[in-house]
Design a protein around this motif. Sequence first.
Motif, PDB file in Angstrom:
ATOM      1  N   HIS A  14       0.838  -1.196   0.000  1.00 53.54           N
ATOM      2  CA  HIS A  14       0.000   0.000   0.000  1.00 53.54           C
ATOM      3  C   HIS A  14       0.878   1.253   0.000  1.00 53.54           C
ATOM      4  O   HIS A  14       0.621   2.206  -0.753  1.00 53.54           O
ATOM      5  CB  HIS A  14      -0.923   0.001   1.223  1.00 53.54           C
ATOM      6  CG  HIS A  14      -1.838   1.180   1.271  1.00 53.54           C
ATOM      7  ND1 HIS A  14      -3.101   1.164   0.713  1.00 53.54           N
ATOM      8  CD2 HIS A  14      -1.674   2.431   1.778  1.00 53.54           C
ATOM      9  CE1 HIS A  14      -3.672   2.348   0.893  1.00 53.54           C
ATOM     10  NE2 HIS A  14      -2.818   3.136   1.529  1.00 53.54           N
ATOM     11  N   ARG A  17       2.518   1.727  -3.393  1.00 54.20           N
ATOM     12  CA  ARG A  17       1.585   2.204  -4.405  1.00 54.20           C
ATOM     13  C   ARG A  17       1.379   3.711  -4.307  1.00 54.20           C
ATOM     14  O   ARG A  17       1.106   4.381  -5.323  1.00 54.20           O
ATOM     15  CB  ARG A  17       0.242   1.460  -4.272  1.00 54.20           C
ATOM     16  CG  ARG A  17      -0.794   1.853  -5.294  1.00 54.20           C
ATOM     17  CD  ARG A  17      -0.299   1.675  -6.727  1.00 54.20           C
ATOM     18  NE  ARG A  17      -0.253   0.279  -7.142  1.00 54.20           N
ATOM     19  CZ  ARG A  17       0.709  -0.226  -7.910  1.00 54.20           C
ATOM     20  NH1 ARG A  17       1.705   0.536  -8.329  1.00 54.20           N
ATOM     21  NH2 ARG A  17       0.695  -1.498  -8.251  1.00 54.20           N
ATOM     22  N   ARG A  21       2.165   4.712  -9.281  1.00 53.20           N
ATOM     23  CA  ARG A  21       0.875   4.194  -9.735  1.00 53.20           C
ATOM     24  C   ARG A  21       1.064   3.006 -10.674  1.00 53.20           C
ATOM     25  O   ARG A  21       0.182   2.154 -10.785  1.00 53.20           O
ATOM     26  CB  ARG A  21       0.130   5.324 -10.458  1.00 53.20           C
ATOM     27  CG  ARG A  21      -1.204   5.017 -11.066  1.00 53.20           C
ATOM     28  CD  ARG A  21      -2.213   4.523 -10.057  1.00 53.20           C
ATOM     29  NE  ARG A  21      -2.327   3.080 -10.111  1.00 53.20           N
ATOM     30  CZ  ARG A  21      -2.892   2.332  -9.185  1.00 53.20           C
ATOM     31  NH1 ARG A  21      -3.389   2.868  -8.103  1.00 53.20           N
ATOM     32  NH2 ARG A  21      -2.970   1.028  -9.323  1.00 53.20           N
ATOM     33  N   GLU A  49      -6.461  -0.684  -4.537  1.00 55.21           N
ATOM     34  CA  GLU A  49      -5.473   0.285  -5.011  1.00 55.21           C
ATOM     35  C   GLU A  49      -4.139  -0.377  -5.365  1.00 55.21           C
ATOM     36  O   GLU A  49      -3.290   0.246  -6.007  1.00 55.21           O
ATOM     37  CB  GLU A  49      -5.238   1.367  -3.946  1.00 55.21           C
ATOM     38  CG  GLU A  49      -4.457   0.925  -2.714  1.00 55.21           C
ATOM     39  CD  GLU A  49      -5.286   0.084  -1.736  1.00 55.21           C
ATOM     40  OE1 GLU A  49      -4.674  -0.525  -0.827  1.00 55.21           O
ATOM     41  OE2 GLU A  49      -6.532   0.044  -1.885  1.00 55.21           O
ATOM     42  N   GLU A  50      -3.940  -1.640  -4.965  1.00 58.75           N
ATOM     43  CA  GLU A  50      -2.647  -2.292  -5.192  1.00 58.75           C
ATOM     44  C   GLU A  50      -2.447  -2.774  -6.629  1.00 58.75           C
ATOM     45  O   GLU A  50      -1.324  -3.103  -7.016  1.00 58.75           O
ATOM     46  CB  GLU A  50      -2.467  -3.460  -4.222  1.00 58.75           C
ATOM     47  CG  GLU A  50      -2.316  -3.027  -2.773  1.00 58.75           C
ATOM     48  CD  GLU A  50      -2.162  -4.206  -1.831  1.00 58.75           C
ATOM     49  OE1 GLU A  50      -1.333  -5.095  -2.128  1.00 58.75           O
ATOM     50  OE2 GLU A  50      -2.876  -4.261  -0.811  1.00 58.75           O
ATOM     51  N   ARG A 252      -1.002  10.960   2.856  1.00 63.91           N
ATOM     52  CA  ARG A 252      -1.968  10.066   2.207  1.00 63.91           C
ATOM     53  C   ARG A 252      -1.983   8.686   2.856  1.00 63.91           C
ATOM     54  O   ARG A 252      -2.958   7.936   2.727  1.00 63.91           O
ATOM     55  CB  ARG A 252      -1.653   9.952   0.727  1.00 63.91           C
ATOM     56  CG  ARG A 252      -1.941  11.236  -0.051  1.00 63.91           C
ATOM     57  CD  ARG A 252      -1.249  11.236  -1.399  1.00 63.91           C
ATOM     58  NE  ARG A 252      -1.648  10.101  -2.220  1.00 63.91           N
ATOM     59  CZ  ARG A 252      -0.898   9.589  -3.187  1.00 63.91           C
ATOM     60  NH1 ARG A 252       0.307  10.104  -3.433  1.00 63.91           N
ATOM     61  NH2 ARG A 252      -1.331   8.567  -3.896  1.00 63.91           N
ATOM     62  N   TYR A 256      -5.026   5.167   5.989  1.00 62.79           N
ATOM     63  CA  TYR A 256      -4.816   3.713   5.977  1.00 62.79           C
ATOM     64  C   TYR A 256      -4.326   3.242   7.344  1.00 62.79           C
ATOM     65  O   TYR A 256      -4.813   2.235   7.872  1.00 62.79           O
ATOM     66  CB  TYR A 256      -3.806   3.357   4.891  1.00 62.79           C
ATOM     67  CG  TYR A 256      -3.449   1.892   4.823  1.00 62.79           C
ATOM     68  CD1 TYR A 256      -4.202   1.010   4.061  1.00 62.79           C
ATOM     69  CD2 TYR A 256      -2.354   1.389   5.524  1.00 62.79           C
ATOM     70  CE1 TYR A 256      -3.877  -0.345   3.990  1.00 62.79           C
ATOM     71  CE2 TYR A 256      -2.024   0.045   5.473  1.00 62.79           C
ATOM     72  CZ  TYR A 256      -2.784  -0.820   4.704  1.00 62.79           C
ATOM     73  OH  TYR A 256      -2.467  -2.160   4.653  1.00 62.79           O
TER      74      TYR A 256
END
Length: 331
Positions: A14, A17, A21, A49-50, A252, A256
């Motif tokens: 995570h 990433r 991208r 998102e991975e 960001r 998480y």
Amino acid sequence: MAPMMDWTDRHCRHFHRLLSRNARLYTEMVTAEAVIHGDRARLLGFGPEEHPIALQLGGSDPEKLAHAASIGEAEGYDEINLNVGCPSPRVQEGCFGAALMAEPARVAACVAAMASRVSTPVTVKCRIGIDDQDSEADLTRFIEAVSDAGCRLFIVHARKAWLDGLSPKENREIPPLDYARVYRLKAARPDLTIVINGGIESLDEATSHLEHVDGVMVGRAAYQTPYLLADVDHVLFGADAPPPARGDVLTRLVPYVREHIARGGRLNSVTRHILGLYHGQPRARVFRRYLSENGVGEGPGIDVLLDAIAIAEGRPRDADEAVETAAFAAE
């Protein structure tokens, strides 16, 4: 990003990433037995998102690997990769990893069984050779057998593995790199996708390799100095956007981490992967020290990460409270 045991878990992926991208992420190696019988949520879970993300499997039984591959495909992985490169004694005892390079027919049977059960690409990560079986002809025979079974993409670590006499750490450092052999493999087999791995420490090196092969896999350098990944999208994939700033990446990451802690997770399960983010920056040492001293165990919460970000960025934690930790003041 290379699959690395104890390192490339879902928290690490995570974080990576957020830096790139486009880079393809790989799980730690998971044995086929574990996939079939173990806790799949823990072993195989990943966030949307991975993507793009590959599942790396370990094993040598065609039917079990096929079953595990089908589970991985159902979980949504973009690639199923077979480990034919790990030199650890534990892996050798299970008759998989690099030891399988001595048995190209068995690897071919495993790949054929997996490919028959999934539509997701089945790939192989291997070495250029093992022990005394390391001639160019040996590698050619291995690639021919496995490609005939349906594998079209090989990730080749450009070192042989000494299975008898060297530790896994020594096998990552002592056998000499032979990039030219991987280049010749690609030249001889232009129909295959060949990705080079081993000892690559910068994007300049990666760009140079890409003049000869189709892809580059980076492991320890990108893990230990993860900001290397921030330039990947622009340098290798032609993205127009500038690389993300380190502080923005961590900002960001905060939601998480907050969610992970709310589910009962430990802060350092995530933050152990970010310690190298400020490598080479003025406050890198105090950032690492603050997280290492204050972020371990069951107690630390999100405030520790927020303080660490402020320390690394050389600013108060927010505009309302001038948070100056003792570590920051000392620096």
